[in-house]
Design an enzyme around this catalytic site. Sequence first.
Site, PDB file in Angstrom:
ATOM      1  N   SER A 265      87.614  56.016  30.029  1.00 24.20           N
ATOM      2  CA  SER A 265      87.412  55.131  31.169  1.00 24.20           C
ATOM      3  C   SER A 265      87.044  55.946  32.398  1.00 24.20           C
ATOM      4  CB  SER A 265      88.676  54.339  31.447  1.00 24.20           C
ATOM      5  OG  SER A 265      89.649  55.189  32.026  1.00 24.20           O
ATOM      6  N   LYS A 266      86.593  55.238  33.399  1.00 24.81           N
ATOM      7  CA  LYS A 266      86.228  55.861  34.658  1.00 24.81           C
ATOM      8  C   LYS A 266      87.385  56.679  35.229  1.00 24.81           C
ATOM      9  CE  LYS A 266      86.285  53.733  39.040  1.00 24.81           C
ATOM     10  NZ  LYS A 266      86.746  54.889  39.758  1.00 24.81           N
ATOM     11  N   ARG A 267      88.574  56.139  35.055  1.00 28.50           N
ATOM     12  CA  ARG A 267      89.752  56.833  35.583  1.00 28.50           C
ATOM     13  C   ARG A 267      89.967  58.201  34.934  1.00 28.50           C
ATOM     14  NH1 ARG A 267      92.936  53.917  38.819  1.00 28.50           N
ATOM     15  NH2 ARG A 267      94.557  55.496  38.652  1.00 28.50           N
ATOM     16  N   GLY A 269      87.665  60.181  33.900  1.00 28.74           N
ATOM     17  CA  GLY A 269      86.720  61.092  34.537  1.00 28.74           C
ATOM     18  C   GLY A 269      87.277  61.597  35.853  1.00 28.74           C
TER      19      GLY A 269
END
Length: 509
Positions: A265-267, A269
């Site tokens: 997920s973006k988190r 990253g």
Amino acid sequence: MSHKVRVRFAPSPTGGLHLGGVRTVLFNYLFAKKHGGDFIVRIEDTDQSRFVTGAEAYIFDCLKWCGLTPDESVLHDGAYAPYRQSERKEIYRQYAEQLIKDGHAYYAFDTPAELEQMRELLKIKGSSSLQYDHHVRMNMNNSLRLLPIETQQLLDAGTPYVIRIKISADEFIPFTDMIRGDINFDTNAVDDKVLLKADGMPTYHLAVVVDDFLMKITHAFRGEEWLPSAPVHILLWKYLFGLNKMPQWAHLPLILKPDGNGKLSKRDGDRLGFPVYAMDWSDPVTNEITKGFKEIGFLPEAFINLLAVLGWNDGTEQEIFSIVELIEKFSMEKVHKGGAKFDFEKAKWFNHEWIKKLEVDHYAVRVKEIFESNGIAITDDNYLKKVMGLVKERCTLLPDFFIQGSFFFQAPVSIDTLAIKPKWDEKRNLFFMELIRVWELSTLWESTDLEISFKELAAANQLKTGELMLPLRIMLVGGKFGPGVFEIASAIGKEVTIKRIEHTLSLLQ
RNA sequence: GCCGCGUUGGUCAAGAGGUUAAGACGCCUCCCUUUCACGGAGGAAUCACGGGUUCGAGUCCCGUACGUGGUACCA
């Protein structure tokens, strides 16, 4: 087999375009191009509550950067427009009504509160599933239980309703997935999914099937998270258009986070310090910017390459593939079943390889921008390209060109005199003073000439060349890095070379 | 909980019953280079577990474990 291959990528415009999304696009694109087919992009914006301004345009920007051009889309025209589901709203209703007429769907008037109550009740009874299915539907407020006249009255009164598919019990839905082979689903495990929402919009389930039919899609590729709802889609195909018209399915494996568990997920990253989106995404509400692969200095060729081999390979040792090679060699059967953990170190390796492989002209414009955004104006593009050629094998990400090459354009910001001092003495000081005089008079300024004169002078002074090269490097570069010293001296020119030697000499006093 | 899908070194992976179980990233050592890289040579490290089937199983079957996805009027 006589039909032209047609595939589609169907994103929801809800935010940044994730690695997994780009890979889905890529596999669609590769498959289409390999078979001389069409690649369609359809915008699935049926959930108005999740709509995000700018997300759609952003998706197309990402595709453009990646070089994955759709044949048909909102922006590319085509014979099956509109390509935005919100603009196709009226189309879906007739199919939902048709299903009701055929006894495969029904109106449901249950309020959210009633649904919650139903689930509470099931929970109390210790039921293993909390689904709206054949176990409960005859106790609910729908056209199956109500008398036709009652249903009509509710409809006439404008009571909000949804249309649900009627899933029969004890049926097996077999289908073949191009990646996973034969899969069998038991309808007892699937609920009466909502097909048409109270706001008149279709849910994904109805919309994909209808649009895939209308747009003559032959192969439908999507993420593995859709596998559990495949039986619903297959049933809809069966009821609406016939199984013989149904596209072939392939459910792509997920891209997982490098550590721990779960989907990337973006988190992750943000947490681990690498991008997850193709390009910078700026949230229109919070203005928060999430970094993209493009902006941190990836080449699109490398980005495509690394995504292609995450979950697929051609069975050989080859790892570096151009898009042309990928189109030629790609096959859905060789896509993995299992998810792959994303490894940013390996991702960087791909970029490094592509920087080395490609001519500098391919990315000189972007490197120029990087220099300029760091306050170095590039007045001579050829000089820039020459420098890039000199340092490219030391660069992993595009901004490394600035780190590795700034001293070609400006004096080093700091000079690591500490690296020189321990072995510094008057003898060496005199050598460099003499070197300045020799080089000032020199008419030749090629790196080989400089190396020869440097070595001759060292020999004459009974000094070892090696002991003098590091100091010279520090003087010109500022630190212990960069290409050959004499090549640097040759590139920056006589005047600058001498000035930098003099400057460091004064620092060493 | 229930249902689906999956599982080869730390990571990506080759492998379609018989191999000394490829290769790559990362890590380590050495060579090249009197810098840093590039390049070259080498090293450590793997078939989740248990049962079958078979002369023979990483490969086939069944269990278990673990992972992952779904279980919304989100896609």
